[in-house]
Design a protein around this motif. Structure first.
Motif, PDB file in Angstrom:
ATOM      1  N   HIS A  16       0.761  -1.351  -0.147  1.00  0.00           N
ATOM      2  CA  HIS A  16       0.084   0.026   0.157  1.00  0.00           C
ATOM      3  C   HIS A  16       0.803   1.087  -0.106  1.00  0.00           C
ATOM      4  O   HIS A  16       1.919   1.387   0.666  1.00  0.00           O
ATOM      5  CB  HIS A  16      -0.906   0.040   1.068  1.00  0.00           C
ATOM      6  N   TRP A  19      -0.391   7.550   2.031  1.00  0.00           N
ATOM      7  CA  TRP A  19      -1.482   8.827   1.551  1.00  0.00           C
ATOM      8  C   TRP A  19      -0.742   9.965   0.958  1.00  0.00           C
ATOM      9  O   TRP A  19      -1.085  10.368  -0.106  1.00  0.00           O
ATOM     10  CB  TRP A  19      -2.396   8.933   2.447  1.00  0.00           C
ATOM     11  N   ILE A  22      -0.140   9.385  -2.613  1.00  0.00           N
ATOM     12  CA  ILE A  22      -1.530   9.139  -3.375  1.00  0.00           C
ATOM     13  C   ILE A  22      -2.062  10.624  -3.626  1.00  0.00           C
ATOM     14  O   ILE A  22      -2.631  10.992  -4.695  1.00  0.00           O
ATOM     15  CB  ILE A  22      -2.507   8.269  -2.804  1.00  0.00           C
ATOM     16  N   ASP A 169      -6.333   3.877  -7.285  1.00  0.00           N
ATOM     17  CA  ASP A 169      -5.221   4.418  -6.866  1.00  0.00           C
ATOM     18  C   ASP A 169      -4.457   5.173  -7.992  1.00  0.00           C
ATOM     19  O   ASP A 169      -4.651   4.847  -9.190  1.00  0.00           O
ATOM     20  CB  ASP A 169      -4.335   3.259  -6.276  1.00  0.00           C
TER      21      ASP A 169
END
Length: 239
Positions: A16, A19, A22, A169
């Motif tokens: 992952h 944030w 992203i 994503d």
């Protein structure tokens, strides 16, 4: 297989992302109404179209917007445009805010109301669309339409899900790899060929779909976003 091998991370599954990697700066929504996730208006969420935050109030609205982006004749998607005034059947002046305004090369500006078919009669939206279509000034809109789930084909459902999954994503490095391949593209090819040439394995499909959604590629024919679908670079329009 040893226990160590069994417990080893799958090299084909990515970790992952933080944030901070992203979330990037985005152009704000062009909605005529102030909308947030905590708005009194019934908002389901938002997506990004052409780098701009685009709100939707239902899954059907999201589906409508995403499918619009796959059409080569639609050049702009604006949600919640300014309310339109019209006179109802009782002679009363009313206002209605449409869910989207699509700017197209074929039909001009298209105001679209999105409503589940089960609510069309109950809400009277069909008649509202008819009245606005009869009364709206050509300087405001060229076409007024109603969109329901009954208009969705199996192809639409497949493609909207493909775009939805591919855009969950952001992977700019993958997009750059596809862009490099696309820059050398001459003529037509298939999605599968681009996936193979970009060297991203299974992640290549999502990157190619994002390129199509972002208008970096176009579908030659209406069809599912499958590996044998034929694509090409967008046709440059003359001013």
């Amino acid at each position: 297989m040893s226990l160590e091998e069994y417990l080893a991370p799958d090299p084909n599954i990515r970790d992952h992302r933080p944030w901070s990697e992203i979330l990037v700066d985005r152009t704000p929504s062009v909605s005529s109404r102030d909308i947030t996730l905590h708005s009194a208006i019934s908002v389901h969420g938002y997506t990004f179209i052409d780098g701009r935050m685009t709100w939707y109030e239902s899954v059907l609205e999201r589906c409508c917007a995403l499918l619009a982006r796959l059409r080569p004749d639609i050049v702009d998607v604006a949600e919640q445009p300014p309310a339109i005034a019209y006179i109802d059947d009782e002679g009363m002046r009313r206002h209605h805010t449409f869910d989207f305004r699509f700017t197209t090369t074929a039909l001009g500006r298209v105001l679209t109301a999105v409503k589940p078919s089960a609510l069309v009669a109950k809400t009277g939206i069909g008649r509202v669309v008819q009245l606005v279509a009869e009364q709206v000034s050509p300087s405001v809109a060229d076409v007024v339409s109603l969109f329901t789930e009954e208009m969705l084909t199996e192809i639409d459902l497949f493609n909207s899900e493909a775009v939805n999954l591919a855009t969950r994503d952001e992977w700019p490095e993958d997009d750059a790899a596809v862009a490099k391949v696309v820059s050398k593209l001459r003529g037509e090819t298939t999605i599968g060929d681009l996936v193979e040439r970009c060297g991203l394995g299974g992640y290549g499909y999502d990157a190619v779909v994002r390129a199509i959604d972002a208008r970096k590629l176009r579908l030659i024919e209406y069809g599912k976003l499958e590996f044998d679908a034929i694509v090409a670079k967008p046709v440059k329009r003359k001013d």
